[in-house]
Structures are given as C-alpha cells and as structure tokens.
Design an enzyme around this catalytic site. Structure first.
Site, mmCIF file in Angstrom:
data_model
loop_
_atom_site.group_PDB
_atom_site.id
_atom_site.type_symbol
_atom_site.label_atom_id
_atom_site.label_comp_id
_atom_site.label_asym_id
_atom_site.label_seq_id
_atom_site.Cartn_x
_atom_site.Cartn_y
_atom_site.Cartn_z
ATOM 1 N N LYS A 191 0.843 -1.200 0.000
ATOM 2 C CA LYS A 191 0.000 0.000 0.000
ATOM 3 C C LYS A 191 0.877 1.247 0.000
ATOM 4 C CE LYS A 191 -1.838 2.814 2.955
ATOM 5 N NZ LYS A 191 -1.894 4.095 2.217
ATOM 6 N N GLU A 265 10.141 0.718 10.259
ATOM 7 C CA GLU A 265 11.115 1.789 10.001
ATOM 8 C C GLU A 265 10.393 3.091 10.305
ATOM 9 O OE1 GLU A 265 14.177 1.342 9.229
ATOM 10 O OE2 GLU A 265 14.265 -0.698 8.441
ATOM 11 N N CYS A 299 13.451 10.644 6.999
ATOM 12 C CA CYS A 299 13.418 10.112 8.366
ATOM 13 C C CYS A 299 14.764 10.263 9.053
ATOM 14 C CB CYS A 299 13.007 8.653 8.331
ATOM 15 S SG CYS A 299 13.949 7.704 7.118
ATOM 16 N N GLU A 396 10.035 15.507 15.669
ATOM 17 C CA GLU A 396 10.368 15.429 14.246
ATOM 18 C C GLU A 396 9.512 16.437 13.490
ATOM 19 O OE1 GLU A 396 9.186 11.784 12.271
ATOM 20 O OE2 GLU A 396 11.108 11.738 11.219
HETATM 21 P P1 TAP Z 1 2.306 7.704 8.423
HETATM 22 O O1 TAP Z 1 1.204 8.627 8.645
HETATM 23 O O2 TAP Z 1 2.697 6.790 9.523
HETATM 24 O O3 TAP Z 1 1.937 6.862 7.121
HETATM 25 C C1 TAP Z 1 2.740 5.845 6.598
HETATM 26 C C2 TAP Z 1 1.873 4.876 5.820
HETATM 27 O O4 TAP Z 1 0.988 4.200 6.711
HETATM 28 C C3 TAP Z 1 0.976 5.539 4.779
HETATM 29 O O5 TAP Z 1 0.833 4.678 3.680
HETATM 30 C C4 TAP Z 1 -0.324 5.679 5.545
HETATM 31 O O6 TAP Z 1 -1.455 5.841 4.740
HETATM 32 C C5 TAP Z 1 -0.357 4.367 6.306
HETATM 33 N N1 TAP Z 1 -1.181 4.365 7.496
HETATM 34 C C6 TAP Z 1 -1.690 5.416 8.201
HETATM 35 N N2 TAP Z 1 -2.391 4.965 9.270
HETATM 36 C C7 TAP Z 1 -2.306 3.609 9.247
HETATM 37 C C8 TAP Z 1 -2.788 2.562 10.097
HETATM 38 N N3 TAP Z 1 -3.486 2.834 11.205
HETATM 39 N N4 TAP Z 1 -2.513 1.271 9.792
HETATM 40 C C9 TAP Z 1 -1.777 0.975 8.707
HETATM 41 N N5 TAP Z 1 -1.290 1.923 7.845
HETATM 42 C C10 TAP Z 1 -1.537 3.216 8.128
HETATM 43 O O7 TAP Z 1 3.655 8.428 8.027
HETATM 44 P P2 TAP Z 1 3.839 9.513 6.880
HETATM 45 O O8 TAP Z 1 3.318 10.811 7.331
HETATM 46 O O9 TAP Z 1 3.321 8.972 5.633
HETATM 47 O O10 TAP Z 1 5.454 9.518 6.771
HETATM 48 C C11 TAP Z 1 6.240 10.298 7.576
HETATM 49 C C12 TAP Z 1 6.886 9.460 8.669
HETATM 50 O O11 TAP Z 1 7.555 8.320 8.149
HETATM 51 C C13 TAP Z 1 7.937 10.225 9.403
HETATM 52 O O12 TAP Z 1 7.784 10.063 10.791
HETATM 53 C C14 TAP Z 1 9.248 9.589 8.951
HETATM 54 O O13 TAP Z 1 10.302 9.712 9.844
HETATM 55 C C15 TAP Z 1 8.849 8.200 8.693
HETATM 56 N N6 TAP Z 1 9.760 7.567 7.737
HETATM 57 C C16 TAP Z 1 10.645 6.653 8.207
HETATM 58 C C17 TAP Z 1 11.536 6.053 7.342
HETATM 59 C C18 TAP Z 1 12.500 5.061 7.886
HETATM 60 S S1 TAP Z 1 13.302 4.164 6.836
HETATM 61 N N7 TAP Z 1 12.707 4.930 9.160
HETATM 62 C C19 TAP Z 1 11.519 6.358 5.994
HETATM 63 C C20 TAP Z 1 10.598 7.295 5.530
HETATM 64 C C21 TAP Z 1 9.699 7.882 6.422
HETATM 65 P P3 TAP Z 1 -1.846 7.356 4.294
HETATM 66 O O14 TAP Z 1 -0.831 7.750 3.321
HETATM 67 O O15 TAP Z 1 -3.154 7.265 3.679
HETATM 68 O O16 TAP Z 1 -1.860 8.167 5.548
#
Ligand code: TAP
Length: 488
Positions: A191, A265, A299, A396
C-alpha cells in the site's frame, strides 16, 4: 508571489535561466484502479484524487481499496506464493528481478518525472538519487536470490508480505520492501501513501512488462484504513511498515499476539555533529544535504545541528551564506534545490512547529526566498539558540527546518545527541579518525555517517534503535526480515 519572513540577504543567488524537464514523457491516465493478480481492476470502494503539491493541480483519480479489495489482493498473493513463486528456483526469481531493474533504468526519466509531479521533490533528486537507488536495490537483491543459503538466515520464505510505505520516497521505499521480499521467495501486497500512489502504479506496469507471474506483486491504493485492513488481514505472514512512530506503535499493537513477523522503520531526530577541527566548507555542504535534501522530508534528516561552541559563529555565517544560494521552486526545473512540501497537512505541521520554536524563544532565520502563490511551500529555515528543552529540538518536524545547538566536549555532544527517543542516524564531522570511531561507538543510532550525510547504498543495512523502529532494510541483514531463519 509571497515571501515568508526573512532577514537581510547574505549573498545573491546566481541568476539561472529556467530549465524545466518536460512532463510529456509521462502518460497520465485520468483514473487508476488497483493492481491485483497481474491486472488493473476497479476497486469496490470509492476513489480519491492525487494532486501535484507544487501547483495543486489534480493529477488523477485513484481507487481506494476497501477490505474486500485487500482480501482479493492477499488471496492473489497467497496463490502466487503457493503455486509459483516459492517453487521457483532462486536463479529463476533473479531473472525477473534483473529484468525489473533494467526496465526501471530504461524508464528512469519517466519514473523520475512522475515522482516529482506527485511528490513535489526536485527532478535532480528523483532523477539522480531516487531512481538510481531503486534500480540498484533490484540489482542487488537479484544477486542474492540464488545465494540465500549463504545469507545465514536459511532459504525458506515467510509467505505473503503486507507492506505499507510513506510519501517521502515513494519509489525508493517500494524498492526497499519489494526487492528483498521477492528475492527471498515471498509475494507482496503493497500500500503506497495516499498522497503519492502514482509511481507504485507505474511500477505495477513495469511488473507486467517484465512478465512477472500474476499475484507476485499486488498494489492496493488507499488511505490509512486500507493500510489497517492489510496489516490486520489474517493471511498476511509478514508486516513491513515505514512511516511515523505513532502509526508504527498502532501496528505493533495490532499484530501483537499473532504469528506475523514485523519490521518497522519509523521516525528520527538525527544529530549532525561538527567538531572544531572539521573542514567547515565541506561540513556546510553536509549540513545542507542533511536537512534540505528532499525538503527535509527524510526520516534520517540531520535536523539537529550540534556544533562545537568555538566555531559556532564562523560555521553559522558560512551556513547562512550557503542557504541563501538554495533555489526553491518548480520541482521539474533542473536548477531547483528545494521543491514543494508534499501536502497541505504536512505544511501545516511544519508551520505550527516552527511557530512553537519562535514562541519558545529560539532565533528564526530564512534567506530571502520568493515562494510561488499556488502549491505548498516552506523556505529553508534555521533556528539558533535552541536548547534541549525546546520542542523543535525533540520533535520530528519532517520539513526544511534546522535546529542549532552547541556543545563544548565530545561527551557533551554524545549526551545531547542521544537525548532523544529516536535512534535512526547521526553525522560526525572531524579530521580525527579516532574521534570518529569513538563517536560511532557512543552514538545510539542505526547509521553514523562520518564526514558525509544521507548516503544510501543497497549493500548497507539501514534501520533504527529505540522509537526509530526494529529490523533492518538493505544489505545481507535486509534478508532476515523475509526468511524464516531471520528471527532477530
Ligand atoms: P504515516 O502517517 O505513519 O503513514 C505511513 C503509511 O501508513 C501511509 O501509507 C499511511 O497511509 C499508512 N497508514 C496510516 N495509518 C495507518 C494505520 N493505522 N494502519 C496501517 N497503515 C496506516 O507516516 P507519513 O506521514 O506517511 O510519513 C512520515 C513518517 O515516516 C515520518 O515520521 C518519517 O520519519 C517516517 N519515515 C521513516 C523512514 C525510515 S526508513 N525509518 C523512511 C521514511 C519515512 P496514508 O498515506 O493514507 O496516511
């Protein structure tokens, strides 16, 4: 044009003629379905719009997978796993992965332009960083597919992997998850993030082009609910998630007590530490790379600059001069250094936390910076006089915002760097090899870069300590997440 609050320029930006990359190479459809069992199908649920964050133009209408769609995708993945993929020899699987890697290279420009359109990142990053790393991951794990007996984790795949990825590196996160899973003989249901589904759907076309057996890769687009349904599906053997720590914790709770294996991650608040003997011009480049690359939507971004007190003034003067040369604007312009913020929600969060930084007394500075009227934009921003107690030093921000703290001794630097619930990455700038080794041992971070920052390689494991997650992606260690013998 609007202008965010700024102070006097410290240097003039060299005038460049616009050099926009043509978007004609991308064949955008008005609407997209789900990719299930090797075909694009209509979903049972509703649909949503994906937009270009640089212009707010609607790019396409995308299907939102509901529980029944997720179930169909998991069933297709199970069939493909049982009947085809797990029975195939490693060298046969490798052929598919090599083919996918080569097609990614051949269609690299198309992928890069689409990524910049849907995500807002500068074309020079999607073209020169994201897409080459994506191809490299498929090449690298293709090389492992017939050598798993040497991995140390056995050769037995887990089965069906449910993978959920964020919007900051849509294709790269896909590659980090799909390539090792397939190499080990698993099938996947992935997804992508709601705001950046388009390159995952183009990747689905690439799977068709590579004649990948139906069901080996399935893509279900949608929002958080779709991710939840995938994670909770009883026939998923493995959950791989990249995203926020908050959602990561919810996923850990959702799978607790089940036999599902999980890798997470999550977020980070990395310290980029500059000692007084560091080559300052080089360090400034590393600081800029550390926090303004990909608009700071990284991240492992070096979002906390820890600078030794004796050189703080000199370093900050150089940093301001360098920041004033950053070109913010059209992501498709090859001159652009900082593109658009990915969404209105993310922009709101960056604005709010920056305001908190100001309210809590830190000194805010941005270079003069004309921002386009439409779209989501935030100027490169520096906060000085930050202390450990400030929220901008602890939370963050996930945007182009750098918090500067100072230290006097290496032990103070270690103390401050480790004073965070996260532990994903860190950077150390010094000429002393012994100090680098000392710091690398003392810093609680999955990756420590020395005299560089934000360097990624498929052969090198990446992942966090503490609330930055569990498990590793990349390298031999990345195979552990997808093989029965890989229990950590
Ligand atoms: P999230 O809001 O956590 O979303 C990540 C993914 O999870 C999206 O596809 C999201 O869908 C989905 N999602 C949301 N709620 C969910 C649930 N309850 N159950 C299952 N899936 C769910 O993060 P973001 O805002 O997209 O990304 C930013 C964060 O990712 C930052 O904190 C960053 O540090 C972290 N990040 C970490 C890494 C590594 S390698 N550590 C790499 C990149 C990013 P939607 O898109 O529809 O919300």
């Amino acid at each position: 044009m609007t202008t965010e609050p700024t102070s006097t320029p410290t240097s003039t930006v060299f005038e460049y003629a616009p050099a926009p990359e043509s978007r004609s190479i991308v064949d955008l459809r008005a609407s997209y379905g789900l990719f299930v069992d090797g075909e694009f199908v209509d979903g049972h649920g509703s649909s949503f719009k994906t937009i270009n964050p640089a212009t707010e133009e609607v790019l396409a209408e995308v299907a939102e997978a509901d529980d029944a769609d997720v179930d169909a995708a998991v069933r297709a993945a199970r069939r493909a796993h049982t009947r085809v993929w797990s029975r195939m020899s490693g060298s046969e699987r490798a052929k598919y992965l090599y083919r996918i890697a080569r097609i990614i290279q051949e269609r690299g420009r198309e992928l890069a332009v689409l990524e910049s359109l849907d995500n807002g990142k500068p074309i020079k990053e999607s073209r020169d960083v994201d897409v080459p790393i994506v191809a490299a991951h498929f090449f690298y794990y293709a090389g492992w597919a017939d050598k798993l007996e040497h991995s140390g984790y056995g050769t037995t795949p887990l089965g069906v992997a449910g993978q959920v990825i964020p919007w900051n590196f849509p294709l790269m996160m896909l590659a980090w998850k799909v390539a090792p899973a397939l190499a080990c003989g698993n099938t996947v249901v992935l997804k992508p993030a709601e705001t950046t589904p388009l390159t995952a759907l183009l990747f689905a076309e690439i799977c068709q082009q590579a004649d990948l057996p139906p069901g080996v890769v399935n893509i279900v687009t949608g929002a958080g609910g779709t991710g939840q349904a995938l994670v909770a599906h009883p026939d998923v053997d493995k959950v791989a998630f990249t995203g926020s720590t908050e959602v990561g914790k919810a996923i850990a709770r959702a799978v607790a007590g089940s036999s599902k294996k999980v890798t997470l991650e999550l977020g980070g608040k990395a310290a980029n530490i500059v000692f007084d003997d560091a080559p300052l011009d080089q360090a400034v480049e590393g600081i800029v790379e550390g926090i303004f690359f990909n608009q700071g939507h990284v991240c492992c971004a070096g979002s906390r600059l820890l600078v030794q007190e004796s050189i703080a003034e000199e370093l900050l003067a150089k940093l301001r001069t360098r920041m004033a040369t950053l070109r913010v604007g059209d992501p498709l312009d090859k001159n652009t250094d900082v593109g658009a913020i990915n969404s209105a929600e993310q922009l709101q969060r960056i604005r709010e936390l920056s305001q908190v930084g100001e309210d809590e007394g830190a000194g805010r500075w941005s270079p003069p910076c004309e921002l386009p009227e439409r779209g989501f934009w935030f100027p490169p921003t520096l906060f000085t006089g930050v202390t450990q107690a400030h929220r901008i030093a602890r939370e963050e921000i996930f945007g182009p915002v750098l918090s500067v703290l100072t230290f006097r001794t290496p032990s103070e630097a270690v103390e401050k760097a480790n004073n965070t619930p996260y532990g994903l990455s860190a950077g150390v700038w010094t000429e002393k090899g012994s100090l680098i080794l000392h710091m690398a041992g003392a810093l609680k971070a999955g990756v420590v870069w020395a005299n560089t920052f934000n360097k990624f390689d498929p052969t090198s494991p990446f992942g966090g300590f503490k609330e930055s997650g569990q498990g590793r992606e990349g390298g031999r260690h990345g195979l552990a997440a997808y093989l029965r013998g890989g229990d950590l």
